[in-house]
Write a protein that holds these residues in place. Structure first.
Motif, mmCIF file in Angstrom:
data_model
loop_
_atom_site.group_PDB
_atom_site.id
_atom_site.type_symbol
_atom_site.label_atom_id
_atom_site.label_comp_id
_atom_site.label_asym_id
_atom_site.label_seq_id
_atom_site.Cartn_x
_atom_site.Cartn_y
_atom_site.Cartn_z
ATOM 1 N N SER A 1 -9.383 0.442 -8.510
ATOM 2 C CA SER A 1 -9.923 0.786 -7.204
ATOM 3 C C SER A 1 -8.917 1.615 -6.411
ATOM 4 O O SER A 1 -7.698 1.391 -6.513
ATOM 5 C CB SER A 1 -10.251 -0.495 -6.439
ATOM 6 N N PRO A 2 -9.381 2.566 -5.607
ATOM 7 C CA PRO A 2 -8.464 3.323 -4.740
ATOM 8 C C PRO A 2 -7.631 2.414 -3.840
ATOM 9 O O PRO A 2 -6.503 2.768 -3.481
ATOM 10 C CB PRO A 2 -9.413 4.197 -3.914
ATOM 11 N N LEU A 3 -8.153 1.228 -3.504
ATOM 12 C CA LEU A 3 -7.391 0.290 -2.674
ATOM 13 C C LEU A 3 -6.102 -0.138 -3.369
ATOM 14 O O LEU A 3 -5.070 -0.340 -2.727
ATOM 15 C CB LEU A 3 -8.229 -0.946 -2.370
ATOM 16 N N VAL A 4 -6.161 -0.297 -4.683
ATOM 17 C CA VAL A 4 -4.976 -0.713 -5.439
ATOM 18 C C VAL A 4 -3.894 0.338 -5.329
ATOM 19 O O VAL A 4 -2.734 0.042 -5.004
ATOM 20 C CB VAL A 4 -5.336 -0.979 -6.917
ATOM 21 N N TYR A 5 -4.261 1.583 -5.578
ATOM 22 C CA TYR A 5 -3.264 2.662 -5.535
ATOM 23 C C TYR A 5 -2.722 2.852 -4.115
ATOM 24 O O TYR A 5 -1.518 3.068 -3.926
ATOM 25 C CB TYR A 5 -3.875 3.962 -6.060
ATOM 26 N N ALA A 6 -3.590 2.748 -3.124
ATOM 27 C CA ALA A 6 -3.140 2.899 -1.737
ATOM 28 C C ALA A 6 -2.162 1.792 -1.356
ATOM 29 O O ALA A 6 -1.146 2.026 -0.684
ATOM 30 C CB ALA A 6 -4.339 2.902 -0.792
ATOM 31 N N ALA A 7 -2.444 0.558 -1.801
ATOM 32 C CA ALA A 7 -1.548 -0.563 -1.502
ATOM 33 C C ALA A 7 -0.201 -0.366 -2.180
ATOM 34 O O ALA A 7 0.856 -0.617 -1.585
ATOM 35 C CB ALA A 7 -2.183 -1.873 -1.958
ATOM 36 N N LEU A 8 -0.213 0.096 -3.418
ATOM 37 C CA LEU A 8 1.038 0.285 -4.147
ATOM 38 C C LEU A 8 1.853 1.442 -3.584
ATOM 39 O O LEU A 8 3.082 1.479 -3.739
ATOM 40 C CB LEU A 8 0.751 0.508 -5.629
ATOM 41 N N GLU A 9 1.174 2.375 -2.914
ATOM 42 C CA GLU A 9 1.881 3.476 -2.245
ATOM 43 C C GLU A 9 2.466 3.038 -0.908
ATOM 44 O O GLU A 9 3.209 3.789 -0.275
ATOM 45 C CB GLU A 9 0.925 4.650 -2.026
ATOM 46 N N GLY A 10 2.108 1.820 -0.474
ATOM 47 C CA GLY A 10 2.660 1.282 0.760
ATOM 48 C C GLY A 10 1.945 1.714 2.015
ATOM 49 O O GLY A 10 2.521 1.630 3.112
ATOM 50 N N GLN A 11 0.700 2.161 1.909
ATOM 51 C CA GLN A 11 -0.038 2.568 3.099
ATOM 52 C C GLN A 11 -0.281 1.340 3.984
ATOM 53 O O GLN A 11 -0.939 0.377 3.570
ATOM 54 C CB GLN A 11 -1.368 3.209 2.707
ATOM 55 N N ALA A 12 0.258 1.366 5.193
ATOM 56 C CA ALA A 12 0.288 0.184 6.059
ATOM 57 C C ALA A 12 -1.097 -0.384 6.322
ATOM 58 O O ALA A 12 -1.285 -1.609 6.329
ATOM 59 C CB ALA A 12 0.979 0.516 7.379
ATOM 60 N N GLU A 13 -2.064 0.485 6.536
ATOM 61 C CA GLU A 13 -3.396 -0.007 6.868
ATOM 62 C C GLU A 13 -4.036 -0.726 5.683
ATOM 63 O O GLU A 13 -5.008 -1.471 5.844
ATOM 64 C CB GLU A 13 -4.298 1.139 7.333
ATOM 65 N N ILE A 14 -3.486 -0.520 4.491
ATOM 66 C CA ILE A 14 -3.979 -1.192 3.294
ATOM 67 C C ILE A 14 -3.170 -2.448 3.006
ATOM 68 O O ILE A 14 -3.714 -3.525 2.765
ATOM 69 C CB ILE A 14 -3.921 -0.249 2.069
ATOM 70 N N THR A 15 -1.843 -2.333 3.038
ATOM 71 C CA THR A 15 -0.984 -3.441 2.637
ATOM 72 C C THR A 15 -1.036 -4.624 3.596
ATOM 73 O O THR A 15 -0.712 -5.747 3.211
ATOM 74 C CB THR A 15 0.480 -2.977 2.520
#
Length: 430
Positions: free
Chosen positions: A402-416
């Motif tokens: 899921s794009p959420l996984v990659y966004a979280a691993l990139e450290g995007q604050a609104e996701i993590t």
């Protein structure tokens, strides 16, 4: 008598018997006594000045170590706001040992089979206490307890803000199966509260009939993603990759473990506020269930006092240890393994590894080998605290996360800042 022939001090009369046993084992071993002395010398003095988050003085010798473990064994995890970053939330033993765990010699001590075995017995006895009616002292509506207004607000915030949550709920009884009209909301023990069930329908299974959709096994935050995972990886208590055979507790002739050679691992973590039951990521047949004994409080010293702040050069240890060591502990900590042969042949086997962390080492599967499971079905749960897990896929599995996984691993604050809902889509077959 101690190993050097001197009389060993009698254990304090108020210590629990298992803690007395640990104390005597330490004090009758000259090598261990010297290691404890060395470990405390590795803690910079400025880290010892302030008390721990629960107001107790920092431990400075093996007797303080023993007293902290005894105190933790007799306590119920308190509620602590997740806004605090200056403590290990809800884990009294972990919090007391935090700086000790961040030393190289402390890691050596905590990884010794003799010490680790007795620490495991301590945690087993703590589990019995937390599963009893005597553990309800913090399950009240009083300020600072788990059913206080502030605590329930944080619990609901965690539920309602999860990525992919289909809807929000305004009350605890609409989020979880409980009854506010009863003492402790009807929970018979602290562990029953901790392993509370979601209300029916709160976390529907994504694309339930579509075998190509893989769902999140836990209400969790992505931590790391690794591909081409090696079968074996030598450990030296430094940063590591993920050796799948060690993770699964397998041997050279383990045919199930061999399925994951050069496969993919997604690791996630749960906070103390999250829902702590595990659900099947795919529909299929359970081909392996195994409990793997391992360590309880070992952290990677490379993330401890040896780690330096890039700007100042000062020691910058992991205040939430062993959080920064999750890659390491995925293969050495106590864990539970469930492997499912997916109905979708393109996926092959999917492995789920529940990882115990410090105080939180109760990992219990509720399925058996040969059992059929549906996607989203409960397969086990963590007990007594937050924890970590790994999801393993075969090399052949043509999956996209899921794009959420990659966004979280990139450290995007609104996701993590928010977890991903259990049973929601985490990946799919291409």
């Amino acid at each position: 008598m101690t190993a050097n022939g001197t009389s060993a001090p009698e254990p304090g009369p108020m210590l629990a018997p298992i803690v007395q046993e640990l104390q005597l084992m330490i004090e009758n071993n000259d090598e261990l006594m010297k290691l404890f002395e060395k470990a405390f010398q590795e803690i910079p003095e400025n880290f010892q000045e302030a008390p721990d988050a629960f107001g107790f003085p920092r431990i400075r010798d093996h007797r303080g170590f023993i007293q902290a473990i005894d105190r933790g064994l007799k306590s119920v995890p308190p509620w602590t706001s997740t806004s605090r970053s200056d403590c290990v939330i809800g884990c009294p033993i972990n919090e007391a040992l935090i700086w000790f765990m961040n030393t190289r010699t402390g890691a050596e001590i905590l990884g010794r089979p003799d010490v680790n075995t007795l620490l495991g017995e301590v945690l087993k006895q703590w589990a019995v206490f937390l599963s009893s009616g005597d553990s309800l002292s913090t399950l009240t509506e009083d300020e600072g307890n788990w059913l206080s207004v502030a605590a329930i607000e944080e619990l609901l915030h965690s539920v309602n803000t999860a990525h992919n949550a289909p809807f929000a709920v305004p009350s605890l009884e609409q989020a979880f199966i409980c009854d506010p009209s009863l003492p402790a909301y009807g929970f018979p023990s602290w562990d029953a509260f901790f392993t509370r069930l979601f209300a029916p329908g709160l976390r529907p299974v994504a694309s339930a009939s579509d075998v190509s959709v893989i769902v999140n096994p836990c209400e969790s935050h992505p931590f790391a993603l690794a591909t081409a995972v090696p079968a074996e990886q030598p450990f030296s208590l430094k940063g590591t990759t993920y050796p799948f055979r060690a993770m699964l507790g397998g041997h050279d002739d383990d045919a199930v473990a061999a399925r994951f050679h050069r496969g993919t691992v997604l690791q996630g973590w749960l906070s103390l506020l999250n829902y702590h039951r595990w659900h099947a990521p795919v529909a299929g047949t359970v081909v392996k269930v195994a409990h793997v004994d391992g360590t309880y409080f070992v952290a990677d010293p490379a993330h401890g006092f040896e780690h330096r702040d890039e700007a100042t050069g000062d020691p910058s240890p992991d205040r939430q240890a062993p959080d920064a060591s999750q890659r390491l502990i995925s293969s050495i900590a106590t864990r539970e393994v469930v492997v499912i042969e997916a109905d979708d042949a393109r996926i092959g086997c999917v492995g789920f590894v529940a990882i115990g962390m410090a105080d939180v080492s109760g990992c219990v599967a509720s399925v058996r080998e040969g059992e059929r499971v549906e996607k989203g079905q409960e397969i086990g749960c963590f007990h007594y605290g937050g924890s970590s897990y790994c999801l393993l896929f075969e090399e052949k599995a043509p999956i996209r996360f899921s794009p959420l996984v990659y966004a979280a691993l990139e450290g995007q604050a609104e996701i993590t800042e928010r977890c991903i809902a259990v049973n929601s889509e985490i990946a799919r077959v291409l």
